[in-house]
Each structure stands twice: as structure tokens, then as C-alpha cells.
Write an enzyme that holds these catalytic residues in place. Structure first.
Site, PDB file in Angstrom:
ATOM      1  N   ASP A 155      -1.412 -21.006  17.359  1.00 53.55           N
ATOM      2  CA  ASP A 155      -0.208 -20.385  16.807  1.00 53.55           C
ATOM      3  C   ASP A 155       0.850 -21.428  16.440  1.00 53.55           C
ATOM      4  OD1 ASP A 155       1.518 -18.226  16.108  1.00 53.55           O
ATOM      5  OD2 ASP A 155       2.535 -18.402  18.031  1.00 53.55           O
ATOM      6  N   LYS A 160       5.609 -19.620  25.684  1.00 54.00           N
ATOM      7  CA  LYS A 160       6.358 -18.367  25.586  1.00 54.00           C
ATOM      8  C   LYS A 160       6.832 -18.045  27.003  1.00 54.00           C
ATOM      9  CE  LYS A 160       4.961 -16.918  21.297  1.00 54.00           C
ATOM     10  NZ  LYS A 160       5.869 -16.738  20.166  1.00 54.00           N
ATOM     11  N   GLU A 171      10.063 -20.989  24.054  1.00 52.13           N
ATOM     12  CA  GLU A 171      10.649 -19.704  23.663  1.00 52.13           C
ATOM     13  C   GLU A 171      10.833 -18.849  24.914  1.00 52.13           C
ATOM     14  OE1 GLU A 171       9.128 -18.323  19.533  1.00 52.13           O
ATOM     15  OE2 GLU A 171       7.462 -19.289  20.548  1.00 52.13           O
ATOM     16  N   HIS A 202       7.010 -23.485   8.299  1.00 51.62           N
ATOM     17  CA  HIS A 202       8.469 -23.402   8.163  1.00 51.62           C
ATOM     18  C   HIS A 202       9.212 -24.432   9.008  1.00 51.62           C
ATOM     19  CE1 HIS A 202       8.106 -20.856  11.764  1.00 51.62           C
ATOM     20  NE2 HIS A 202       9.402 -21.002  11.957  1.00 51.62           N
ATOM     21  N   ARG A 260       0.807  -1.229   0.000  1.00 54.63           N
ATOM     22  CA  ARG A 260       0.000   0.000   0.000  1.00 54.63           C
ATOM     23  C   ARG A 260       0.835   1.271   0.000  1.00 54.63           C
ATOM     24  NH1 ARG A 260      -4.055  -2.753   4.258  1.00 54.63           N
ATOM     25  NH2 ARG A 260      -2.091  -3.299   5.224  1.00 54.63           N
ATOM     26  N   LYS A 287       1.000 -19.958   7.122  1.00 55.32           N
ATOM     27  CA  LYS A 287       0.076 -20.289   8.195  1.00 55.32           C
ATOM     28  C   LYS A 287      -0.361 -18.998   8.884  1.00 55.32           C
ATOM     29  CE  LYS A 287       1.612 -20.739  12.449  1.00 55.32           C
ATOM     30  NZ  LYS A 287       2.231 -19.548  13.027  1.00 55.32           N
ATOM     31  N   HIS A 308       3.139 -26.404  13.744  1.00 51.20           N
ATOM     32  CA  HIS A 308       4.509 -26.887  13.983  1.00 51.20           C
ATOM     33  C   HIS A 308       4.558 -28.144  14.865  1.00 51.20           C
ATOM     34  CE1 HIS A 308       5.170 -23.048  12.307  1.00 51.20           C
ATOM     35  NE2 HIS A 308       5.372 -22.354  13.404  1.00 51.20           N
ATOM     36  N   LYS A 311      13.085 -27.213   8.786  1.00 51.83           N
ATOM     37  CA  LYS A 311      14.207 -27.188   9.734  1.00 51.83           C
ATOM     38  C   LYS A 311      15.065 -28.424   9.483  1.00 51.83           C
ATOM     39  CE  LYS A 311      12.359 -23.996  12.904  1.00 51.83           C
ATOM     40  NZ  LYS A 311      13.019 -22.708  12.908  1.00 51.83           N
TER      41      LYS A 311
HETATM   42  C1  BG6 Z   1       5.659 -18.915  14.323  1.00 51.98           C
HETATM   43  C2  BG6 Z   1       4.796 -18.454  15.465  1.00 51.98           C
HETATM   44  O1  BG6 Z   1       4.919 -19.684  13.427  1.00 51.98           O
HETATM   45  O2  BG6 Z   1       6.732 -19.702  14.832  1.00 51.98           O
HETATM   46  C3  BG6 Z   1       5.624 -17.670  16.476  1.00 51.98           C
HETATM   47  O3  BG6 Z   1       3.761 -17.626  14.954  1.00 51.98           O
HETATM   48  C4  BG6 Z   1       6.822 -18.471  16.911  1.00 51.98           C
HETATM   49  O4  BG6 Z   1       4.844 -17.309  17.604  1.00 51.98           O
HETATM   50  C5  BG6 Z   1       7.593 -18.991  15.709  1.00 51.98           C
HETATM   51  O5  BG6 Z   1       7.639 -17.623  17.694  1.00 51.98           O
HETATM   52  C6  BG6 Z   1       8.701 -19.937  16.116  1.00 51.98           C
HETATM   53  O6  BG6 Z   1       9.492 -20.188  14.979  1.00 51.98           O
HETATM   54  P1  BG6 Z   1      11.058 -20.333  15.089  1.00 51.98           P
HETATM   55  O7  BG6 Z   1      11.507 -20.684  13.719  1.00 51.98           O
HETATM   56  O8  BG6 Z   1      11.580 -19.008  15.582  1.00 51.98           O
HETATM   57  O9  BG6 Z   1      11.309 -21.419  16.089  1.00 51.98           O
END
Ligand code: BG6
Length: 480
Positions: A251, A346, A232, A194, A56, A164, A256, A198
Site C-alpha cells: 500500500d 496504521k 497514521e 501523490h 455506472r 497506484k 511512497h 508533497k
Molecule cells: C495512500 C494509501 O496511497 O496513501 C493510504 O493507500 C494512505 O492507505 C495514504 O492512508 C496516505 O496519504 P496521505 O497523503 O494522507 O499521507
């Protein structure tokens, strides 16, 4: 098992235009552009390629280049200035509102100009780097402006990369899939999780199916439990407004965590080709035992770290979980009654992602004396360390030298960092973009996988009332 056919080297691919919708957003600067720059410097992009940003904000050509340069999340010093400059030469920009049909016509004409310059119909790869609420708008406009169609005599393909979350529940996921299905064929749709890219996660398949000493033990007779952790240390980091309506279960749980489970638990695919791998991952997800109002009690723990509600973008009464632990069971003869613990949070004590496979106690181990400092369960544990400090560990027992029969646990370790050629782990987005270019869908989620993981997750979400939200302190190692 047959090996995959790795398609042609990228450099030799037909010219390709990579269109990023929402190029000024966080994901593009944090992940996509750095990954593209890395691929470029490794000469892993087609020899003729263009990156076309759509967003935008108003920029002229110079402002756009400056913006990208300033936002790129890389140490620019690690690249040659000349490479950065040439890379930026491949980028251009089209300003437009996502719901403005005219903007897509302008985009199409810009792409046609590039094709005319190249004298060839190019491949088109679209990435939706925008909040999911905009997917429908963008996808419908792509369709209306003819951008979804492949051109030429079939030599130029069209593919779309979708991030996602795929929907916010089973119904919305189904709608999104239906919409995608009306515009693209399955082989054109690349759904990103993603975690699949890994490196150590990919290694689990190789490890399981290439080492005859483990696969025979990979079942309920020898495995006691599997514990998958995604911890995390950070909290919201300014993402509160995005995170609060979603919560940890959606999330990372629906995607994942379940993908990691699928890779550990799946049956051996007929081949390492995408079709067979995705099919086996989906089959195991479809066998997850659904939770009911009664069975969920004691099998799902949800937590919220103290101070979460004070973060910006979070409502004062928020009941959103930032932590969960799920005891999942799989309805299959291989895994009957073997618990798979999926635990993520988290604001935990450290950032780590790992998978522990606990083997059943050896029969004699019950009777052996326990060595000093070895009072834990006498179980062999195989650990896949996904990140950081990527590697594989095995805990085993040895006799302590001496006249008594005392055993002690020791660890066999393999660390990627210790092996020069293993030290360079390609970034997950680099790998995903690379595979989308060559059309290999093995590391992308299929419709069946998405729908099966939503089905399991919905059985939890629909019964959340039966679970309690526990408060935990920041820096926790575990939540009771
Ligand atoms: C994302 C989540 O898909 O994956 C995040 O939305 C998370 O909340 C992240 O922190 C973790 O990915 P990575 O690659 O940093 O372990």
C-alpha cells in the site's frame, strides 16, 4: 544544474477535456474534484475546459450536479457560490458500464460535440479513478474507440493519469506497463504517486542541491543512518476490504516510502528537467540491495494492530501487516553500509510523515559530558517534516553557559506556517493535475522507477515466511 523550463501558463493552454472514469467514486470526490475546483478558482485551468464524468450510475444533468456538490470534500463556504456554479457548468456526465464498448462510442461523440462547439480539436486528459482491476478493461476500450489518438494536426494532445497501485507484483506491473505502452507513448503516461507532489518532499532536492553546507556531507562518511516514517493514527476507516488483500508493504512501501528514499539518496540530476530527475530516482532504486531468505531476518519487522481482524471487511485469520519496518541498504559508493529505515504503520500514536537524517557523532562528542536531559546519542539530526506542520529542523549542540564544558542539544527550526508566503501549501492533487496539464512528468513515476521498486519489494514479499507478524496495540510509537 539548469533550471526547468516551466511551460506556458495553463490559462493559455488549448481547450482541454478532462475525462474522469469512475467520477462517482471516493477518490474523485475526496481528491480530484476539490483539486479541480481549487485550480479553477485560482484561474489555473485552461480558459476553455470541460470535465466529463463517466460512471455506472444513472443521473440526469441536474442529479449529477447535485451529486457532485453534495460529495465534494471541501468547505463549500470557502468558495463564492458564483464560482461553484460556474465550475459545475463545466461538468457533464456520460453513464456507461466500463466493459460496454458502445458507452465509449457515446463518450467519444460527446467529446466531439464539445470540440465542435469550441471549433477546435481539444486536448484530452483521462483519469482512471477506478479500482486497478478495471484498468485493462477501460484502457482497451479507450483504444478501441479511438479515444487514445491525438486529433487535429498534433495541436491537441492526449494524456492518461494512472493511480497506484501499478500492478500487485512485478509481473502484473509489467503487464500493465505493456498494455499502457501499446496505447500511449511514455510522454503521455502520468503515473501518480501523490507523495512526489508533497511540497516538503520537493523541497528536499532544493535543500540538498542549493545549500553547499550539506551536500558535501551527504554520504557514508558523515551520515550514520536515515529514518523515513509514515505514521497514521487512523486504522481502516472503512477501507478494510480494499486494504486486506494488499497490506502496508504494497500500500505505501512499494511506492511512497521508496520514492522518499529515492529523493533523499539520489545523485544530483544533470538538470531539474523531468527526464533527468526521473532517471536519477530510478538509478538509486535499482541499486537497492535485494533481500534474501537469510538477509531478511532482523531487517524486516511486520506488525498488525490489535483489533484489525474485527474491522469490517477483514477475515478473522488475516495475516496482513498494517505496520512494517525495513532496513534497506544501497549498493553504491556513496551509501555503502548506511541503513535506510523505512517505517510505516496504521493505528500509530500520531499521524506524521518525516525523514530524519542522522549524522555520525562528532569525534569530540564521545568525550564530552552530557548535559541534564541530554542523555541521547550526540548526533546531529536533520529532519524534514513532510506533514503535518511542514518544515525542516536541525539538532545541534551548544555549550551550556558556565565554567564546565557541558553541551546540550538545541534545535534550529524552519516551519512553513511561520512564513506567510509558505503557509499556502498547494494540495498534492492540485499540483499533479496542474503538472499533467502542462506536460511536466517530474512528479510522476517512470516505468523504470516502478519496476525497480517492485523488484526490491518482491525480494521482501517472496521471503515473508522468514518474518514474524507481531501484534501491537493501537496507539503504538514503535513496534518491536
Ligand atoms: C495512500 C494509501 O496511497 O496513501 C493510504 O493507500 C494512505 O492507505 C495514504 O492512508 C496516505 O496519504 P496521505 O497523503 O494522507 O499521507
Amino acid at each position: 544544474m539548469t533550471q526547468p523550463d516551466r511551460p506556458v501558463a495553463l490559462f493559455a493552454l488549448n481547450p482541454t477535456i478532462f475525462v474522469i472514469f469512475g467520477i462517482t467514486g471516493d477518490l474523485a470526490s475526496r481528491k480530484l474534484i476539490p483539486a479541480l475546483l481549487n485550480l479553477y478558482t485560482k484561474k489555473l485551468l485552461p480558459s476553455r475546459f470541460a470535465i466529463l464524468g463517466f460512471s455506472r450510475r444513472m443521473f440526469n444533468r441536474e442529479e449529477f450536479r447535485e451529486f457532485i456538490r453534495s460529495r465534494m470534500n471541501v468547505r463549500l463556504g470557502q468558495f463564492k457560490e458564483e464560482d461553484i456554479k460556474h465550475f459545475l457548468d463545466h461538468m457533464s456526465y456520460e453513464q456507461g458500464m466500463f466493459d460496454d464498448a458502445g458507452a465509449y462510442i457515446r463518450l467519444a461523440s460527446k467529446m466531439k460535440n464539445i470540440d465542435d462547439r469550441w471549433g477546435q480539436c481539444s486536448n484530452k486528459l483521462y483519469h482512471l479513478s477506478v479500482p486497478p482491476t478495471l484498468y485493462e478493461k477501460i484502457l482497451s476500450n479507450i483504444a478501441r474507440s479511438g479515444l487514445a489518438q491525438s486529433c487535429g494536426d498534433g495541436s491537441g494532445w492526449t494524456r492518461v493519469l494512472i493511480e497506484k497501485p501499478f500492478g500487485s507484483d512485478s509481473d502484473t506491473a509489467r503487464c500493465l506497463d505493456k498494455l499502457l505502452g501499446t496505447l500511449f507513448k511514455e510522454e503521455q503516461i502520468f503515473r501518480i504517486d501523490h507523495y512526489l507532489a508533497k511540497e516538503v518532499l520537493q523541497n528536499i532536492m532544493a535543500f540538498r542541491f542549493s545549500n553547499s553546507m550539506f551536500e558535501p556531507l551527504w554520504n557514508r562518511h558523515f551520515i550514520d543512518k536515515v529514518h523515513i516514517k509514515l505514521f497514521e493514527k487512523s486504522g481502516m476507516d472503512g477501507r478494510g476490504a480494499f486494504y486486506n488483500p494488499i497490506g502496508a508493504l504494497k500500500d505505501v512501501g512499494q511506492n511512497h516510502m521508496l520514492m522518499m528514499l529515492a529523493i533523499v539518496a539520489m545523485e544530483a540530476p544533470d538538470s531539474f528537467k523531468a527526464k533527468d530527475i526521473r532517471c536519477e530516482r530510478a538509478k538509486i532504486l535499482e541499486k537497492l540491495k535485494l533481500m534474501t531468505g537469510r538477509s531478511i531476518r532482523g531487517r524486516v519487522v511486520r506488525g498488525q494492530y490489535m483489533g484489525y481482524m474485527q474491522e469490517s471487511g477483514i477475515s478473522a485469520q488475516s495475516q496482513t501487516e498494517t505496520y512494517f519496518r525495513i532496513q534497506a541498504l544501497i549498493n553504491s559508493s556513496r551509501w555503502k553500509d548506511v541503513p535506510f529505515y523505512l517505517e510505516s504503520g496504521k493505528a500509530m500514536s500520531e499521524s506524521k510523515v518525516e525523514i530524519d537524517v542522522y549524522f555520525k557523532k562528532g569525534e569530540r562528542n564521545d568525550r564530552q559530558e552530557t548535559g541534564v536531559g541530554d542523555a541521547e546519542n550526540k548526533q546531529n539530526i536533520l529532519t524534514f517534516r513532510i506533514q503535518p506542520e511542514e518544515g525542516i529542523r536541525i539538532r545541534f549542540f551548544v555549550k551550556v553557559p558556565g565554567y564546565d564544558y557541558i553541551t546540550e542539544s538545541k534545535t534550529l527550526k524552519f516551519k512553513y506556517a511561520d512564513v506567510a508566503s509558505f503557509d499556502i501549501i498547494s494540495n498534492d492533487y492540485e499540483r499533479l493535475i496542474h503538472d499533467a496539464f502542462i506536460g511536466d512528468q517530474a512528479l510522476f513515476a517512470s516505468t523504470d522507477e516502478i519496476m525497480a521498486s517492485w523488484k526490491f519489494m518482491m525480494s521482501i514479499l517472496n521471503n515473508l515466511r522468514q518474518t514474524k507478524l507481531v501484534l501491537y496495540e493501537k496507539g503504538a510509537e514503535y513496534v518491536e
